[in-house]
Scaffold this motif. Structure first.
Motif, PDB file in Angstrom:
ATOM      1  N   ASN A 116      41.082  30.796  37.855  1.00  0.00           N
ATOM      2  CA  ASN A 116      41.849  32.167  38.465  1.00  0.00           C
ATOM      3  C   ASN A 116      42.724  32.539  37.623  1.00  0.00           C
ATOM      4  O   ASN A 116      43.275  33.901  37.684  1.00  0.00           O
ATOM      5  N   THR A 117      43.483  32.004  36.838  1.00  0.00           N
ATOM      6  CA  THR A 117      44.536  32.576  35.910  1.00  0.00           C
ATOM      7  C   THR A 117      44.085  33.540  35.050  1.00  0.00           C
ATOM      8  O   THR A 117      44.588  34.399  34.889  1.00  0.00           O
ATOM      9  N   PHE A 118      43.195  33.338  34.692  1.00  0.00           N
ATOM     10  CA  PHE A 118      42.309  34.291  33.751  1.00  0.00           C
ATOM     11  C   PHE A 118      41.803  35.511  34.360  1.00  0.00           C
ATOM     12  O   PHE A 118      42.058  36.660  33.934  1.00  0.00           O
ATOM     13  N   HIS A 168      42.314  45.739  43.608  1.00  0.00           N
ATOM     14  CA  HIS A 168      42.237  46.033  42.045  1.00  0.00           C
ATOM     15  C   HIS A 168      43.088  47.286  41.799  1.00  0.00           C
ATOM     16  O   HIS A 168      42.333  48.538  41.514  1.00  0.00           O
ATOM     17  N   HIS A 169      44.323  47.204  41.737  1.00  0.00           N
ATOM     18  CA  HIS A 169      45.132  48.270  41.508  1.00  0.00           C
ATOM     19  C   HIS A 169      45.054  48.964  40.284  1.00  0.00           C
ATOM     20  O   HIS A 169      45.390  50.172  39.889  1.00  0.00           O
ATOM     21  N   GLU A 226      44.859  42.504  36.205  1.00  0.00           N
ATOM     22  CA  GLU A 226      45.750  43.064  35.967  1.00  0.00           C
ATOM     23  C   GLU A 226      45.591  44.178  34.727  1.00  0.00           C
ATOM     24  O   GLU A 226      46.339  45.275  34.921  1.00  0.00           O
ATOM     25  N   LEU A 227      44.903  43.774  33.900  1.00  0.00           N
ATOM     26  CA  LEU A 227      44.898  44.569  32.595  1.00  0.00           C
ATOM     27  C   LEU A 227      43.759  45.468  32.575  1.00  0.00           C
ATOM     28  O   LEU A 227      43.809  46.648  32.044  1.00  0.00           O
ATOM     29  N   GLU A 274      41.278  37.894  44.883  1.00  0.00           N
ATOM     30  CA  GLU A 274      42.071  38.283  43.714  1.00  0.00           C
ATOM     31  C   GLU A 274      41.988  39.473  43.358  1.00  0.00           C
ATOM     32  O   GLU A 274      42.519  39.998  42.466  1.00  0.00           O
ATOM     33  N   GLY A 275      40.985  40.336  43.775  1.00  0.00           N
ATOM     34  CA  GLY A 275      40.620  41.673  43.537  1.00  0.00           C
ATOM     35  C   GLY A 275      39.206  42.010  42.862  1.00  0.00           C
ATOM     36  O   GLY A 275      39.276  42.901  42.191  1.00  0.00           O
ATOM     37  N   VAL A 276      38.351  40.991  42.837  1.00  0.00           N
ATOM     38  CA  VAL A 276      37.025  41.345  42.116  1.00  0.00           C
ATOM     39  C   VAL A 276      36.333  42.349  42.965  1.00  0.00           C
ATOM     40  O   VAL A 276      36.212  42.531  44.221  1.00  0.00           O
ATOM     41  N   ASP A 277      36.006  43.434  42.152  1.00  0.00           N
ATOM     42  CA  ASP A 277      35.248  44.602  42.695  1.00  0.00           C
ATOM     43  C   ASP A 277      33.908  44.359  42.977  1.00  0.00           C
ATOM     44  O   ASP A 277      33.042  45.060  43.924  1.00  0.00           O
ATOM     45  N   PHE A 278      32.991  43.359  42.295  1.00  0.00           N
ATOM     46  CA  PHE A 278      31.608  43.262  42.668  1.00  0.00           C
ATOM     47  C   PHE A 278      31.198  41.584  42.310  1.00  0.00           C
ATOM     48  O   PHE A 278      31.814  41.290  41.462  1.00  0.00           O
ATOM     49  N   MET A 279      30.146  41.075  43.290  1.00  0.00           N
ATOM     50  CA  MET A 279      29.967  39.730  42.875  1.00  0.00           C
ATOM     51  C   MET A 279      28.350  39.625  42.946  1.00  0.00           C
ATOM     52  O   MET A 279      27.534  40.257  43.815  1.00  0.00           O
TER      53      MET A 279
END
Length: 430
Positions: free
Chosen positions: A101-103, A44-45, A109-110, A149-154
């Motif tokens: 996943n597209t959303f 998650h950049h 990114e945002l 995909e970069g998710v920070d927490f699940m």
């Protein structure tokens, strides 16, 4: 967490320490022992890291995402922008319709806010299988996809194992299971006869999370869905399991948050915070509300803010917002704003009560501006300055130094004039 245990200060720790006004070595120690989590996926950049836990400001989360009945992703992106504008530290994508996943990639990114998901919600659409046909390996595929995909927490509902289900069945609850993810896991267990795969294969799931530095948010599948079910055997039996799962995650250097009750009478909230912290070894506590009454549909942002303020003042670290649409529909953009503002108020009120450094300074600045009748500064300091200014300007005033409520009888104006040696006259120009 591994770095903290080794005495290494990461860039994320430095950022959080600066935001919190905290010594970074003290923060490192809190991360090492699990009392603070810094959810930050290595992919998650765009993230601006935040800390959640002991001694830190109370953070808030905004839920959004599409459903089968409301699947306008452009509207969800507007909600994202609104959440960032008002300073939400986290956004959870709870989409449960189609290929999400597209959303989610756009969101990652945002968003400088941390991003969370509930992989269970996405499993059916992602796998294109009926619930009963999904296997433990299928669930792992979805968790890995979200991590990559970069998710920070699940949120993973690992605590609703067969022992917890037995307690639930004995309890005779008024509203049964109201957690969406929890109900799906319960249904899968009952239809297949198998143990909860997130519990049975917990170590394998932890390996995926550790690989990408994803924080596990241990979901409360058996949270109370009405005040009559709060603090019952179902809730507490699952909480005991979550405490055990917390220590297992920490042993693998996976950061943990524990999720807490949904509906609860005011008189039970403080005790529940103490019990959770004790049973879950002071892990950060993430609460939905709690909603303090069941009779206010359309106003549940208020019932949740009342409970959230009490919960956070007594130890909760992370508040999930609730909107006026709770229990009624997918929230629209106005609902989202109302939910964010109500939850921000609750979080800040709790920070004042907890004595978080600099929390009261914000209020003192507002009070100074009110004493000086400095409207522009008041609007700039307000949580929602645009609304405050619109209210003030909606009714023009004869006396520019007061509002339309009191006019020349404004108490602040009167006192200021007397202290300045002026004469107060309510009939002449001053």
């Amino acid at each position: 967490m591994e770095a903290a245990k080794k005495g290494l200060i990461t860039p994320e720790m430095k950022t959080v320490a600066q935001k919190e006004g905290l010594d970074v070595t003290k923060l490192m120690a809190l991360v090492a022992c699990g009392q603070v989590a810094i959810p930050a996926n290595v992919r998650h950049h765009s993230l601006s890291p935040e800390g959640i836990g002991t001694g830190l400001k109370t953070k808030i989360n905004v839920n959004l995402g599409v459903s089968g009945d409301c699947n306008d992703y452009s509207l969800e992106l507007e909600k994202v922008k609104l959440s960032l504008k008002f300073g939400a530290e986290a956004i959870m994508d709870l989409s449960n319709y189609g290929k999400t996943n597209t959303f989610r990639k756009q969101l990652l990114e945002l968003s400088p806010a941390m991003i969370g998901t509930v992989p269970m919600y996405d499993a059916i659409g992602y796998l294109e299988k009926d619930l009963q046909a999904i296997t433990a390996q299928d669930f792992m595929r979805v968790v890995r996809a979200h991590a990559e995909e970069g998710v920070d927490f699940m949120t993973i509902h690992a605590g609703i194992n067969k022992r917890a289900v037995e307690a639930f069945k004995r309890s005779g609850r008024r509203t049964n299971i109201v957690s969406r993810g929890g109900s799906l896991i319960f249904a899968w267990m009952e239809m297949t006869g198998n143990e909860n795969p997130f519990y049975e294969y917990y170590d394998e799931f932890l390996e995926i999370l550790r690989e990408f530095d994803v924080t596990i948010s241990l979901g409360d599948a058996l949270r109370p869905g009405c005040i009559d079910d709060s603090s019952d055997a179902s809730q507490l039996s699952e909480l005991i399991e979550l405490g055990h799962l917390t220590k297992r995650a920490w042993a693998k250097d996976v950061q943990v948050m524990v999720e807490g009750p949904g509906h609860m009478g005011i008189n039970e909230i403080a005790a529940n915070m103490v019990i959770q912290k004790r049973l879950c070894h002071n892990a950060p506590f993430y609460v939905l509300g709690p909603l303090v009454t069941d009779v206010a549909p359309g106003y549940d942002h208020i019932t949740a803010a009342i409970g959230g303020a009490i919960a956070a003042a007594n130890g909760a670290d992370f508040l999930c917002y609730v909107t006026p649409a709770e229990h009624l529909r997918l929230p629209d953009i106005n609902d989202v704003k109302d939910g964010i503002i109500a939850t921000k108020i609750a979080a800040h009120a709790a920070d004042i009560a907890k004595g978080i450094p600099q929390a009261r300074d914000w209020d003192n600045k507002m009070s100074d501006a009110r004493r000086q009748i400095d409207w522009e500064t008041m609007f700039a300091l307000a949580i929602d300055g645009e609304k405050a200014q619109a209210y003030y300007e909606s009714t023009p005033t004869e006396e520019k130094h007061s509002c339309s409520m009191c006019g020349k009888m404004c108490a602040v104006r009167t006192t200021n004039m007397i202290l300045d040696g002026q004469t107060v006259s309510l009939h002449a120009e001053n």
